[in-house]
Design an enzyme around this catalytic site. Structure first.
Site, PDB file in Angstrom:
ATOM      1  N   LYS A 119       0.847  -1.202   0.000  1.00 56.00           N
ATOM      2  CA  LYS A 119       0.000   0.000   0.000  1.00 56.00           C
ATOM      3  C   LYS A 119       0.880   1.249   0.000  1.00 56.00           C
ATOM      4  O   LYS A 119       1.895   1.304   0.703  1.00 56.00           O
ATOM      5  CB  LYS A 119      -0.885  -0.029   1.248  1.00 56.00           C
ATOM      6  CG  LYS A 119      -1.875   1.125   1.344  1.00 56.00           C
ATOM      7  CD  LYS A 119      -2.679   1.006   2.629  1.00 56.00           C
ATOM      8  CE  LYS A 119      -3.726   2.094   2.755  1.00 56.00           C
ATOM      9  NZ  LYS A 119      -4.478   2.012   4.038  1.00 56.00           N
TER      10      LYS A 119
ATOM     11  N   SER B 245      -9.380   2.096   3.313  1.00 59.50           N
ATOM     12  CA  SER B 245      -8.528   2.754   2.353  1.00 59.50           C
ATOM     13  C   SER B 245      -7.562   1.831   1.599  1.00 59.50           C
ATOM     14  O   SER B 245      -7.013   2.236   0.575  1.00 59.50           O
ATOM     15  CB  SER B 245      -7.723   3.842   3.058  1.00 59.50           C
ATOM     16  OG  SER B 245      -6.876   3.284   4.029  1.00 59.50           O
TER      17      SER B 245
ATOM     18  N   SER C 275      -9.459  -0.125   7.565  1.00 63.35           N
ATOM     19  CA  SER C 275      -8.921   0.013   6.208  1.00 63.35           C
ATOM     20  C   SER C 275      -8.280  -1.239   5.608  1.00 63.35           C
ATOM     21  O   SER C 275      -7.933  -1.239   4.431  1.00 63.35           O
ATOM     22  CB  SER C 275      -7.904   1.155   6.155  1.00 63.35           C
ATOM     23  OG  SER C 275      -8.570   2.396   6.086  1.00 63.35           O
TER      24      SER C 275
END
Lengths: 491, 95
Positions: A85, A160, A184
């Site tokens: 990420k 996210s 997330s």
């Protein structure tokens, strides 16, 4: 689907170790697949194919010389293609955090969790899309465009860590790193039909994770199975002198037993997580999974987490307050973007005003307000005290139950754009994931079915601090007798 | 509760954010709505409750204060928007 990109982490590592294919062949197969799917999904912000192939060749050479000399293999994840990420630093790879503020920022160091995986032999194919600075539940708040859900391109992948979840679900990588501040990792895992761990706070070092809410942030892993996620988690966990909040507790070597039985396990079902506001198919799916756990020998009991409804207001004061302090560093001076001006104050205001996105600015404003003179006690102070009550709810529930079973999200993946103009409606998507972050406890999300639109349904098991092993074991047992985690997307 | 435009401007200044007039209006509306929602916390009696600042870790531990090799000046300045003679360059702060 290509055979190589359809293997689990454990199968891939075993096959590489036996020399069934080279790391280069493996990485090429994944890069091919990314090539075919990335234009539809937009899972990545940065792809690093040359670097990945060079790394694969290096690992192939190491494996070859070790095989020749008969040395035991020292690289537990040799050649495993993963994604990271884009809020976790990888040396010499751009780290944007999904923001124009950092669109050219290239960190000169590795996050500790990334470093540990690189030492284990992984190959990083790229950096995945995320809501800007991890603030969001849909990956729509990225300056680099929205990521599409591989199960239905009109739907969000969650957020996210939506880029990581989509990349894993579409077999563009074997597994991916994410971060979980309020859900997330778990919510995108749930929306994309995969497995994801939010570890105990402090279990995995935050060094090299670009800070959002420092008392809540936890790096973690998304993969297809509990065993896959566990394989990476075990190598990332453990004390790091570079993060003063990382725990010194020893990391147990986790062995997942293939015998699918769970006698003596008490699973608590919190009544506050069911009923009004939840999509009926999600509720049904989670209840069916709970029945499966019961059939494996677990005892199911009802528990209560009475302050659940306050987790959302507590979170949306504490996380923005911490964010407003953490993001003060983006001043246009030392790194990141700068909007030129002759006045230093205007450099600050214009750089931040123009380079930060709408949701990030909203949370900075909210957090600044909650911390400002005259409001601190009523907002931030009160939120910190109610946080104690939420934590106490878990302590009391864990006196009766070994772990808690709950839905991850009240709905399956929602359509792109549906919450864009209503931030509060977007925040409500997080109601079932926030409490674990506020209490710092670990939670593991995994798929338990599909709704009528063939969108995945997820559930989570939540345990007391430092009980990841128990969560992995229970989920592994469930995945021995079900195949939701093995159902692949048809292309 | 409803924020005034002046309060929004004050918070934006504390946050060092230059906002457009349209942004100020939108944030005024949205932040008011969010503050209304979080106001439900006020009804909970926490007079006997201590705040939680830290979870899971018993206490933060400091490492020994020993000098260690760090990043080079070049590496540290590599990401700066403007540099001069190995330093960050900014406009004059004092007249």
């Amino acid at each position: 689907m290509d055979d190589l990109t359809n293997l689990t982490v454990c199968e891939t590592v075993e096959a590489v170790k036996r020399g069934e294919f080279s790391c280069r062949e493996l990485v090429e197969a994944y890069l091919d697949r990314i090539d075919r799917l990335e234009t539809q999904l937009n899972a990545f912000i940065s792809l690093m194919p040359e670097l990945a192939l060079a790394q694969a060749d290096k690992i192939d050479r190491t494996l070859w010389s070790r095989r020749k000399s008969g040395d035991p293999l020292a690289l537990p994840l040799a050649g495993l293609p993963i994604a990271v990420k884009d809020v976790l630093c990888v040396e010499n790879m751009r780290c944007t955090c999904g923001s124009r503020m950092l669109e050219n920022y290239v960190p000169p160091f590795n996050a500790t969790c990334v470093q540990r995986l690189l030492e284990a032999g992984v190959v990083i194919l790229g950096k995945t899309n995320t809501d800007e600075f991890a603030m969001g539940s849909s990956t729509e708040n990225s300056a680099f465009g929205v990521t599409h859900n591989p199960w239905n391109l009109e739907r969000v992948p969650g957020g996210s860590s939506g880029g990581s979840a989509a990349a894993v679900a579409a077999h563009m990588v074997t597994a991916a790193l994410g971060t979980d501040t309020g859900g997330s990792i778990r919510q995108p895992a749930s929306f994309c039909g995969i497995t994801g761990i939010k570890p105990t706070y402090g279990r995995i070092s935050r060094y090299g994770l670009v800070a959002y809410g420092s008392s809540l942030d936890t790096p973690g892993v998304l993969g297809h199975t509990a065993a896959d996620v566990c394989a990476l988690f075990g190598l990332m966990a453990g004390y790091d002198p570079l993060d003063s909040t990382s725990s010194q507790r020893a990391v147990p070597k986790i062995h997942l037993d293939d015998q699918a039985e769970l006698p003596h396990l008490r699973i608590g079902v919190p009544k506050e997580y069911f009923g009004a506001g939840i999509q009926p198919e999600v509720e049904r799916g989670v209840h069916q999974a709970i029945e499966t756990f019961e059939s494996l020998g677990a005892e199911i009991i009802t528990v209560s987490l009475p302050h659940t409804e306050y987790a959302l207001p507590v979170y949306y004061l504490i996380a923005p307050a911490e964010a407003s302090a953490n993001l003060a560093r983006y001043d246009g001076i030392r790194y990141g973007s700068r909007v030129a001006d002759n006045d230093i104050g205007e450099i600050f205001r214009r750089t931040r005003g123009e380079k930060l996105g709408a949701e990030v600015k909203r949370r900075i404003m909210l957090g600044t307000y909650a911390l400002s003179a005259g409001y601190y006690e009523a907002y931030y102070g009160q939120a910190q005290r109610v946080r104690t009550l939420i934590k106490r709810d878990f302590d009391q529930a864990f006196e009766q139950a070994d772990m808690i079973a709950a839905p991850v999200s009240p709905t399956t993946a929602f359509p792109i754009g549906v919450h864009t103009d209503d931030p509060l409606a977007m925040y409500l998507e997080d109601i079932f994931t926030l409490p674990a972050n506020l209490a710092g406890v670990p939670a593991l999300a995994f798929p338990v079915g599909f709704d009528a639109d063939r969108l995945p349904i997820g559930m989570q098991l939540i345990g007391p601090h430092f009980t990841e092993e128990m969560l992995f074991s229970a989920t592994h047992a469930y995945q021995q007798v079900t195949d939701w985690h093995m159902i692949n997307l048809s292309e | 509760m409803s924020l005034s435009l002046r309060e929004v401007e004050h918070v934006a200044e504390l946050s060092r954010l230059k906002l457009t007039e349209a942004e100020k209006r939108r944030y005024r509306e949205q932040l008011s709505e969010i503050l209304d929602y979080v106001a439900r916390l006020q009804s909970i009696d926490t007079s006997q409750t201590r705040p939680t600042f830290e979870v899971a870790t018993t206490h933060s531990r400091l490492r020994p204060d020993i000098a260690r090799p760090g990043l080079s000046v070049d590496e540290l300045l590599k990401n700066a928007p403007e540099i001069e003679q190995n330093q960050f360059r900014i406009p004059p702060v004092l007249d």
